[in-house]
Design an enzyme around this catalytic site. Structure first.
Site, PDB file in Angstrom:
ATOM      1  N   PHE A   1       0.861  -1.193   0.000  1.00  0.00           N
ATOM      2  CA  PHE A   1       0.000   0.000   0.000  1.00  0.00           C
ATOM      3  C   PHE A   1       0.899   1.246   0.000  1.00  0.00           C
ATOM      4  O   PHE A   1       1.899   1.289   0.701  1.00  0.00           O
ATOM      5  CB  PHE A   1      -0.876  -0.005   1.258  1.00  0.00           C
ATOM      6  CG  PHE A   1      -2.229   0.595   1.061  1.00  0.00           C
ATOM      7  CD1 PHE A   1      -3.325  -0.198   0.753  1.00  0.00           C
ATOM      8  CD2 PHE A   1      -2.423   1.964   1.181  1.00  0.00           C
ATOM      9  CE1 PHE A   1      -4.585   0.360   0.574  1.00  0.00           C
ATOM     10  CE2 PHE A   1      -3.672   2.527   1.013  1.00  0.00           C
ATOM     11  CZ  PHE A   1      -4.757   1.729   0.701  1.00  0.00           C
TER      12      PHE A   1
ATOM     13  N   PHE B   1      -1.487  -3.633   7.831  1.00  0.00           N
ATOM     14  CA  PHE B   1      -2.203  -4.532   8.737  1.00  0.00           C
ATOM     15  C   PHE B   1      -1.615  -5.939   8.711  1.00  0.00           C
ATOM     16  O   PHE B   1      -1.673  -6.662   9.723  1.00  0.00           O
ATOM     17  CB  PHE B   1      -3.693  -4.572   8.352  1.00  0.00           C
ATOM     18  CG  PHE B   1      -4.558  -5.296   9.342  1.00  0.00           C
ATOM     19  CD1 PHE B   1      -4.979  -4.674  10.505  1.00  0.00           C
ATOM     20  CD2 PHE B   1      -4.950  -6.611   9.117  1.00  0.00           C
ATOM     21  CE1 PHE B   1      -5.765  -5.346  11.431  1.00  0.00           C
ATOM     22  CE2 PHE B   1      -5.736  -7.292  10.033  1.00  0.00           C
ATOM     23  CZ  PHE B   1      -6.151  -6.663  11.193  1.00  0.00           C
ATOM     24  N   GLU B   2      -1.056  -6.333   7.580  1.00  0.00           N
ATOM     25  CA  GLU B   2      -0.516  -7.701   7.422  1.00  0.00           C
ATOM     26  C   GLU B   2       0.942  -7.814   7.882  1.00  0.00           C
ATOM     27  O   GLU B   2       1.510  -8.916   7.871  1.00  0.00           O
ATOM     28  CB  GLU B   2      -0.626  -8.155   5.964  1.00  0.00           C
ATOM     29  CG  GLU B   2      -2.028  -8.512   5.509  1.00  0.00           C
ATOM     30  CD  GLU B   2      -2.944  -7.315   5.314  1.00  0.00           C
ATOM     31  OE1 GLU B   2      -2.461  -6.271   4.831  1.00  0.00           O
ATOM     32  OE2 GLU B   2      -4.132  -7.402   5.669  1.00  0.00           O
TER      33      GLU B   2
ATOM     34  N   ILE C   1      -1.365   6.628   5.763  1.00  0.00           N
ATOM     35  CA  ILE C   1      -1.716   8.040   5.583  1.00  0.00           C
ATOM     36  C   ILE C   1      -3.165   8.242   6.010  1.00  0.00           C
ATOM     37  O   ILE C   1      -4.061   7.482   5.590  1.00  0.00           O
ATOM     38  CB  ILE C   1      -1.508   8.473   4.117  1.00  0.00           C
ATOM     39  CG1 ILE C   1      -0.046   8.248   3.715  1.00  0.00           C
ATOM     40  CG2 ILE C   1      -1.904   9.951   3.941  1.00  0.00           C
ATOM     41  CD1 ILE C   1       0.259   8.542   2.252  1.00  0.00           C
TER      42      ILE C   1
ATOM     43  N   THR D   1     -11.722   8.627   7.232  1.00  0.00           N
ATOM     44  CA  THR D   1     -12.275   7.876   8.365  1.00  0.00           C
ATOM     45  C   THR D   1     -11.158   7.546   9.354  1.00  0.00           C
ATOM     46  O   THR D   1     -10.020   7.960   9.166  1.00  0.00           O
ATOM     47  CB  THR D   1     -12.903   6.559   7.877  1.00  0.00           C
ATOM     48  OG1 THR D   1     -11.853   5.715   7.391  1.00  0.00           O
ATOM     49  CG2 THR D   1     -13.924   6.809   6.780  1.00  0.00           C
TER      50      THR D   1
ATOM     51  N   HIS E   1      -9.962   4.650   9.723  1.00  0.00           N
ATOM     52  CA  HIS E   1      -9.369   3.394   9.267  1.00  0.00           C
ATOM     53  C   HIS E   1      -7.872   3.337   9.578  1.00  0.00           C
ATOM     54  O   HIS E   1      -7.365   2.327  10.069  1.00  0.00           O
ATOM     55  CB  HIS E   1      -9.576   3.286   7.748  1.00  0.00           C
ATOM     56  CG  HIS E   1      -9.712   1.883   7.267  1.00  0.00           C
ATOM     57  ND1 HIS E   1     -10.894   1.180   7.320  1.00  0.00           N
ATOM     58  CD2 HIS E   1      -8.796   1.032   6.740  1.00  0.00           C
ATOM     59  CE1 HIS E   1     -10.709  -0.030   6.832  1.00  0.00           C
ATOM     60  NE2 HIS E   1      -9.447  -0.144   6.476  1.00  0.00           N
TER      61      HIS E   1
ATOM     62  N   ARG F   1       9.200  11.932   4.727  1.00  0.00           N
ATOM     63  CA  ARG F   1       9.833  10.910   5.562  1.00  0.00           C
ATOM     64  C   ARG F   1      10.352   9.712   4.753  1.00  0.00           C
ATOM     65  O   ARG F   1      11.361   9.113   5.109  1.00  0.00           O
ATOM     66  CB  ARG F   1       8.837  10.435   6.628  1.00  0.00           C
ATOM     67  CG  ARG F   1       8.659  11.467   7.719  1.00  0.00           C
ATOM     68  CD  ARG F   1       7.362  11.346   8.480  1.00  0.00           C
ATOM     69  NE  ARG F   1       7.259  12.386   9.506  1.00  0.00           N
ATOM     70  CZ  ARG F   1       6.979  13.663   9.246  1.00  0.00           C
ATOM     71  NH1 ARG F   1       6.760  14.078   8.014  1.00  0.00           N
ATOM     72  NH2 ARG F   1       6.947  14.552  10.221  1.00  0.00           N
TER      73      ARG F   1
END
Ligand code: DLZ
Length: 155
Positions: A23, A58-59, A83, A87, A89, A128
């Site tokens: 991602f 998440f993985e 980022i 929401t 999330h 960054r």
């Protein structure tokens, strides 16, 4: 001194795995390249640098857990870019990721590095990941430094 300025670190003979999220791939690709270059600068051989890609941050913990269970690595470096969106999330992913990485690290008594950016916007992330901060490089150096520090503790 800048916080990410490292003295010479010798990682000769170390074997280190990098788990990188896809991602925000332009940014995680750059961080992965910088991380590999940092490990090379610490004298790691390419054969001792293993890179695994996962869909998103998440993985990262589950991949780190599988790698830790192999007992083949001195450290595992998790790289991702989260980022903020419209929401919450990103917050849920960041919390799960940080907690999961911490758990894998402590449970295995293994350095599992949190090279995950959690930023308000893309510009912060680019600074960054691509700019002078080079967080991928910093994560690589921190991994070697932590392995050396743990070896000193174990003496
Ligand atoms: C779903 C998602 C969102 C919205 N944002 C990010 C992000 O900014 N950075 C990141 O690394 N991953 C993101 N993901 C994907 C999740 O980490 C995960 O891959 C999916 O929810 C599938 O489990």
């Amino acid at each position: 001194m800048k916080s990410n300025t490292f003295t010479t670190l010798d990682g000769s003979g170390m074997r280190i795995a990098i788990v990188a999220a896809r991602f925000n791939q332009e940014l995680t690709d750059a961080m992965t390249t910088d991380c590999v270059n940092a490990l090379r600068a610490c004298n790691l051989d390419d054969v001792n640098i293993v890179t695994v890609r996962v869909p998103g941050s998440f993985e990262l913990p589950v991949a780190a857990a599988v790698l830790a269970a192999q007992h083949e690595f001195d450290a595992i470096i998790c790289l991702g870019v989260l980022i903020k969106g419209d929401t919450k999330h990103d917050q849920y992913i960041a919390d799960a990721c940080a907690n999961g990485i911490t758990r894998v690290s402590i449970d295995n008594m293994l350095p599992v590095l949190f090279g995950v950016l959690t930023t308000e916007n893309r510009e912060q992330a680019e600074t960054r990941a691509l700019g002078e901060q080079k967080k991928g490089w910093e994560a690589g150096m921190s991994a070697v430094e932590t392995v050396l520090a743990m070896r000193n503790i174990e003496k």
